[in-house]
Design an enzyme around this catalytic site. Structure first.
Site, PDB file in Angstrom:
ATOM      1  N   SER A   1       1.068  -1.250  -0.083  1.00 44.34           N
ATOM      2  CA  SER A   1      -0.319   0.087   0.297  1.00 44.34           C
ATOM      3  C   SER A   1       0.852   1.094  -0.547  1.00 44.34           C
ATOM      4  CB  SER A   1      -0.716  -0.035   1.039  1.00 44.34           C
ATOM      5  OG  SER A   1      -1.641   1.273   1.688  1.00 44.34           O
TER       6      SER A   1
ATOM      7  N   PHE B   1       2.590   1.794  -3.788  1.00 45.14           N
ATOM      8  CA  PHE B   1       1.370   2.794  -4.875  1.00 45.14           C
ATOM      9  C   PHE B   1       1.202   3.878  -3.964  1.00 45.14           C
ATOM     10  CE2 PHE B   1       1.152  -1.770  -5.911  1.00 45.14           C
ATOM     11  CZ  PHE B   1       1.297  -1.112  -7.384  1.00 45.14           C
ATOM     12  N   HIS B   2       0.830   4.102  -3.144  1.00 44.28           N
ATOM     13  CA  HIS B   2       1.021   5.940  -2.661  1.00 44.28           C
ATOM     14  C   HIS B   2       1.887   6.692  -2.570  1.00 44.28           C
ATOM     15  CE1 HIS B   2      -2.401   4.269   0.058  1.00 44.28           C
ATOM     16  NE2 HIS B   2      -3.098   5.144   0.083  1.00 44.28           N
ATOM     17  N   GLU B   3       2.894   6.036  -2.622  1.00 48.29           N
ATOM     18  CA  GLU B   3       3.824   6.718  -3.414  1.00 48.29           C
ATOM     19  C   GLU B   3       4.473   7.156  -4.876  1.00 48.29           C
ATOM     20  OE1 GLU B   3       7.493   9.321  -2.743  1.00 48.29           O
ATOM     21  OE2 GLU B   3       6.364   8.594  -1.606  1.00 48.29           O
TER      22      GLU B   3
ATOM     23  N   ILE C   1       1.559  10.290  -5.528  1.00 45.75           N
ATOM     24  CA  ILE C   1       1.562  11.032  -5.695  1.00 45.75           C
ATOM     25  C   ILE C   1       2.962  11.745  -5.956  1.00 45.75           C
ATOM     26  CG2 ILE C   1       1.865  12.603  -3.189  1.00 45.75           C
ATOM     27  CD1 ILE C   1       0.416  11.028  -1.721  1.00 45.75           C
TER      28      ILE C   1
END
Length: 477
Positions: A399, A402-404, A407
Site C-alpha cells: 500500500s 502505490f501511495h508513493e 503522489i
C-alpha cells in the site's frame, strides 16, 4: 379489613365498553378493595373522575428504583442521541455558512480555472495516449493465459511473460510522466488508472494460475470438495476479462452477481450529486486550502508552533475535501459504474468512521483494495509460512509503494513522504490495538484515528508535498 391491592387503574369507555389504560397516569396506584367496589358500581363519568382522584396522590412515591442520569458514563451509550446529532448538524451548517460568507466578503471569489484546466493541460496529450493504450496489457495477458491453458507454453514461461507484462504496465506510465513535464492533476489521473490496471492484471493472472494448478492437481476431487465455492473452468474467457477490466472490483472471477436492470433515473440523480459534490470539493480547495498552503512555510524548516498552527488551520478544510472525495468516489462514482454494468456486489466500503483501531480502519475503508490484499497478498503469504505479523507488514508495504507512486511520480518528487506516512500506520495500529485492549473503550481508538489520520497526518502531507513541489519549480527555473 382486606389487604391492599396494588394495580394500575383501567378506564372503561362508555361508548363501546373497551378498556383504555393509556389515559391513566403511569405511576402505580394503591387501591383498597372497598374503594375498587365503590368505583366499579359508579357511572362511567363518575368512575373516570374517581380514578383520576386516586391516580397520583401527594403521598404516592415518586422514586421507586435506582436510575442513572442519561449522560452518565454507565448510561450514555444506552440512550438515543438523534436530537444531539441534529443539533450538531445545525450548528455545523450555521458556523460554516458564517465562515464562507466572511471569507467571500474578505477575499472575494478566489476560484481560478487555470488551476484545473490550462493551456499546459493541452500539452499533456502524451499522457492521454498512454492512458488509452493501457488496455494493451490485459490483452497481452489474455493471450499468454490462452497459450498456457492450451499447453502451448509451459507454466514457467507463462509466469515469466506475466512478470514482464505487469512490470511494463506500471513502468510505462511512470516513464511517460517523468519524460513529459505534465500537470500534477494529469499525472495523478494517469497513475491512478495505471495502478488500477496493474492490480487487475495481477488478480487475473494469479486467479488463472491458481485455477490451472487446481485443474492439473492429482487430487482435484479432494480440492473441489474442500472448496465448494470455487468455480472450475478449463479455458480463459475473454468476455469475463473485458467485463472485469471495467467493473468496480479488483478481484477477478468468471461471473459476478448481477442486477436485473439499470435504473436510469437513479443513475441521473447520482450523477447530479456527483457533479455537485465535485464542485463543493473544488470550491473548498480553491477558496480555503490553496490560500492557506501558499501563505505557509515548510513545516520542517520553520518555527514549530507556527507549523502546528498551519497544520491545524488546514485540517478542517482538508477533512471536508477528504470526506467529499470519499463520498464522490466510493459511494457515488462506484455505484454509478456498478449500476450501468449491473454489478451486484456494491459493498465498496463499510462503517470505517466507527473504526476503533487503525488496523480496523484499513479493513473497512476501501473494500476493493482490502479484498485484493487479502486474496493476493495476505493469504498467499500465510500459505508459504510467513507469520501473520509479517503478512500484515507486507500488505502495508504494498500500500505504501502505490501511495508513493500516485503522489511522488506526478510531482516529480521522491521524498517518500507518502511511503513513510503509510508505514507509520503499522506502529500506530499496534498502539491503538493496545489501548483498545487496555481500556475496553471504543472511543479511545476512534478518537486517536481521527486525530492522527485526519487532523495531523493529511494536512502535514499536503504541506510537505506542496513546499517540496514549489522548491523544485524554483530550482528548475
Amino acid at each position: 379489613m382486606s389487604s391492599d391491592v396494588r394495580r394500575r387503574p383501567t378506564i372503561t369507555n362508555a361508548a363501546d365498553g373497551t378498556s383504555d389504560s393509556s389515559s391513566s397516569p403511569s405511576p402505580d396506584v394503591d387501591f383498597n378493595s372497598n374503594d375498587q367496589i365503590a368505583v366499579a358500581h359508579r357511572k362511567p363519568n363518575d368512575r373516570r373522575r374517581s380514578v383520576m382522584h386516586y391516580a397520583y396522590r401527594p403521598c404516592t412515591p415518586a422514586h421507586n428504583r435506582i436510575k442513572e442520569s442519561p449522560l452518565s458514563s454507565d448510561a450514555i451509550f444506552k440512550q438515543s442521541h438523534a436530537g444531539l446529532f441534529n443539533l450538531c448538524i445545525v450548528v455545523l451548517v450555521a458556523v460554516n455558512s458564517r465562515l464562507i460568507i466572511e471569507n467571500l466578503m474578505k477575499y472575494g471569489l478566489l476560484i481560478n480555472a487555470n488551476f484545473w484546466f490550462s493551456s499546459r493541460s493541452l500539452r499533456d496529450w502524451p499522457l492521454l495516449m498512454c492512458c488509452l493504450s493501457l488496455p494493451v496489457f490485459p490483452l497481452a495477458a489474455y493471450i499468454v493465459e490462452k497459450f498456457a491453458w492450451t499447453k502451448r507454453i509451459a507454466d514457467s514461461a507463462a509466469i515469466t511473460l506475466h512478470i514482464i507484462i505487469t512490470t511494463i504496465a506500471i513502468l510505462y506510465p511512470v516513464f511517460m510522466i517523468m519524460r513529459f513535464d505534465s500537470a500534477v492533476l494529469s499525472g495523478v489521473t494517469l497513475m491512478l488508472f495505471a495502478c488500477v490496471n496493474w492490480l487487475k492484471l495481477v488478480s487475473f493472472v494469479h486467479a488463472n494460475y491458481d485455477m490451472r494448478m487446481l485443474v492439473n492437481s492429482a487430487d482435484k476431487e479432494k480440492e473441489k470438495s474442500a472448496s465448494s465455492n470455487i468455480e472450475y473452468f478449463y479455458d480463459v474467457n475473454f468476455n469475463s476479462l473485458a467485463y472485469f477490466m471495467v467493473a468496480p472490483t479488483l478481484c477477478y472471477q468468471i461471473t459476478y452477481p448481477r442486477t436485473t436492470c439499470i435504473r436510469k433515473g437513479w443513475v441521473l440523480r447520482q450523477t447530479i450529486k456527483f457533479i455537485i459534490f465535485t464542485g463543493v470539493m473544488g470550491f473548498i480547495i480553491e477558496q480555503y486550502i490553496n490560500p492557506i498552503v501558499r501563505n505557509s512555510r515548510h513545516p520542517l524548516k520553520g518555527d514549530f508552533l507556527y507549523a502546528i498552527e498551519r497544520v491545524l488551520k488546514l485540517s478542517v478544510p482538508n477533512l471536508y475535501v477528504w470526506l467529499c472525495m470519499f463520498y464522490c468516489f466510493f459511494h457515488l462514482w462506484l455505484n454509478i459504474l456498478a449500476e450501468v454494468l449491473r454489478f451486484g456486489d456494491r459493498e465498496f466500503y463499510k462503517d470505517w468512521w466507527n473504526a476503533q483501531t487503525v488496523d480496523e480502519y484499513w479493513r473497512l475503508w476501501n473494500m476493493p483494495v482490502h479484498k485484493w490484499m487479502v486474496r493476493h497478498i495476505y493469504f498467499p503469504c500465510l500459505r508459504i509460512g510467513i507469520p501473520k505479523g509479517g503478512a500484515h507488514l507486507i500488505a502495508f508495504f504494498m500500500s505504501a509503494v502505490f501511495h508513493e507512486l500516485c503522489i511522488a511520480v506526478p510531482c516529480h518528487i521522491f521524498k517518500f513522504w507518502a511511503f513513510l506516512g503509510i508505514m507509520l500506520q503499522v506502529p500506530l495500529a499496534l498502539v491503538t490495538d493496545f489501548l483498545q485492549r487496555k481500556f475496553q473503550n471504543s472511543m479511545v481508538g476512534n478518537m486517536m484515528f481521527w486525530c492522527f489520520f485526519c487532523i495531523l497526518g493529511q494536512p502535514m502531507s499536503v504541506l510537505l508535498y506542496y513546499h517540496d513541489l514549489m522548491n523544485r519549480k524554483v530550482n528548475t527555473k
